[in-house]
Design a protein around this motif. Structure first.
Motif, PDB file in Angstrom:
ATOM      1  N   LYS A 140       0.834  -1.206   0.000  1.00  0.00           N
ATOM      2  CA  LYS A 140       0.000   0.000   0.000  1.00  0.00           C
ATOM      3  C   LYS A 140       0.871   1.260   0.000  1.00  0.00           C
ATOM      4  O   LYS A 140       0.601   2.217  -0.742  1.00  0.00           O
ATOM      5  N   LEU A 141       1.949   1.257   0.806  1.00  0.00           N
ATOM      6  CA  LEU A 141       2.852   2.403   0.867  1.00  0.00           C
ATOM      7  C   LEU A 141       3.595   2.574  -0.458  1.00  0.00           C
ATOM      8  O   LEU A 141       3.696   3.692  -0.982  1.00  0.00           O
ATOM      9  N   VAL A 142       4.097   1.494  -1.027  1.00  0.00           N
ATOM     10  CA  VAL A 142       4.814   1.565  -2.310  1.00  0.00           C
ATOM     11  C   VAL A 142       3.896   2.134  -3.389  1.00  0.00           C
ATOM     12  O   VAL A 142       4.278   3.045  -4.132  1.00  0.00           O
ATOM     13  N   ARG A 143       2.696   1.626  -3.468  1.00  0.00           N
ATOM     14  CA  ARG A 143       1.724   2.110  -4.457  1.00  0.00           C
ATOM     15  C   ARG A 143       1.428   3.600  -4.236  1.00  0.00           C
ATOM     16  O   ARG A 143       1.391   4.382  -5.189  1.00  0.00           O
ATOM     17  N   ALA A 144       1.243   3.999  -2.998  1.00  0.00           N
ATOM     18  CA  ALA A 144       0.934   5.401  -2.685  1.00  0.00           C
ATOM     19  C   ALA A 144       2.099   6.322  -3.053  1.00  0.00           C
ATOM     20  O   ALA A 144       1.873   7.436  -3.535  1.00  0.00           O
ATOM     21  N   ILE A 145       3.326   5.870  -2.851  1.00  0.00           N
ATOM     22  CA  ILE A 145       4.486   6.696  -3.227  1.00  0.00           C
ATOM     23  C   ILE A 145       4.553   6.821  -4.745  1.00  0.00           C
ATOM     24  O   ILE A 145       4.720   7.930  -5.274  1.00  0.00           O
ATOM     25  N   ARG A 146       4.419   5.712  -5.442  1.00  0.00           N
ATOM     26  CA  ARG A 146       4.476   5.753  -6.912  1.00  0.00           C
ATOM     27  C   ARG A 146       3.342   6.580  -7.509  1.00  0.00           C
ATOM     28  O   ARG A 146       3.551   7.277  -8.500  1.00  0.00           O
ATOM     29  N   CYS A 147       2.169   6.523  -6.901  1.00  0.00           N
ATOM     30  CA  CYS A 147       0.994   7.252  -7.415  1.00  0.00           C
ATOM     31  C   CYS A 147       0.862   8.646  -6.804  1.00  0.00           C
ATOM     32  O   CYS A 147      -0.092   9.360  -7.111  1.00  0.00           O
TER      33      CYS A 147
END
Length: 130
Positions: free
Chosen positions: A67-74
């Motif tokens: 969830k954190l990785v996705r939020a950083i990328r997005c």
């Protein structure tokens, strides 16, 4: 005899005023009195240690990490701030080479006496890809 009494009284007054002055100087400059004052920065650092430890411990969970990785990328500020808690907020998003990054700032302690900022960078990838 009255002269002696005056001398004794003067001496006592002088001594007592010297004692008062030396006590005042000692109490204001004494290291022991400094030890008894609370230092908000020390308490803030302790609070930071506990909160940031909890934050990074929750990232052991694969779903939370994804969830954190996705939020950083997005560049999803809301998701990141929900994960990092009330003391921290997203300052900005940026790219560094082949990494997508977020800068996070956190404040701790009474009167926000401690401020910690850090970056988390993840390899670039598709925003929906994790």
């Amino acid at each position: 005899m009255s002269v002696k009494m005056k001398v004794k009284n003067v001496k006592k007054t002088v001594r007592s005023s010297n004692v008062r002055v030396s006590n005042q100087v000692r109490s204001s400059s004494s290291s022991s009195s400094c030890c008894h004052r609370r230092d908000g920065a020390v308490e803030g650092i302790q609070e930071a240690g506990a909160d940031l430890s909890d934050l990074f411990c929750q990232l052991k969970n694969p779903e939370a990490a994804a969830k954190l990785v996705r939020a950083i990328r997005c560049r999803n500020r809301k998701v990141i701030e929900d994960l990092i808690g009330n003391n921290c907020n997203v300052v900005c998003f940026f790219h560094q080479g082949r990494f997508a990054c977020v800068r996070i700032a956190c404040v701790f302690g009474d009167c926000c006496s401690v401020r910690i900022s850090f970056d988390i960078c993840v390899s670039m990838g598709n925003c929906s890809n994790v």
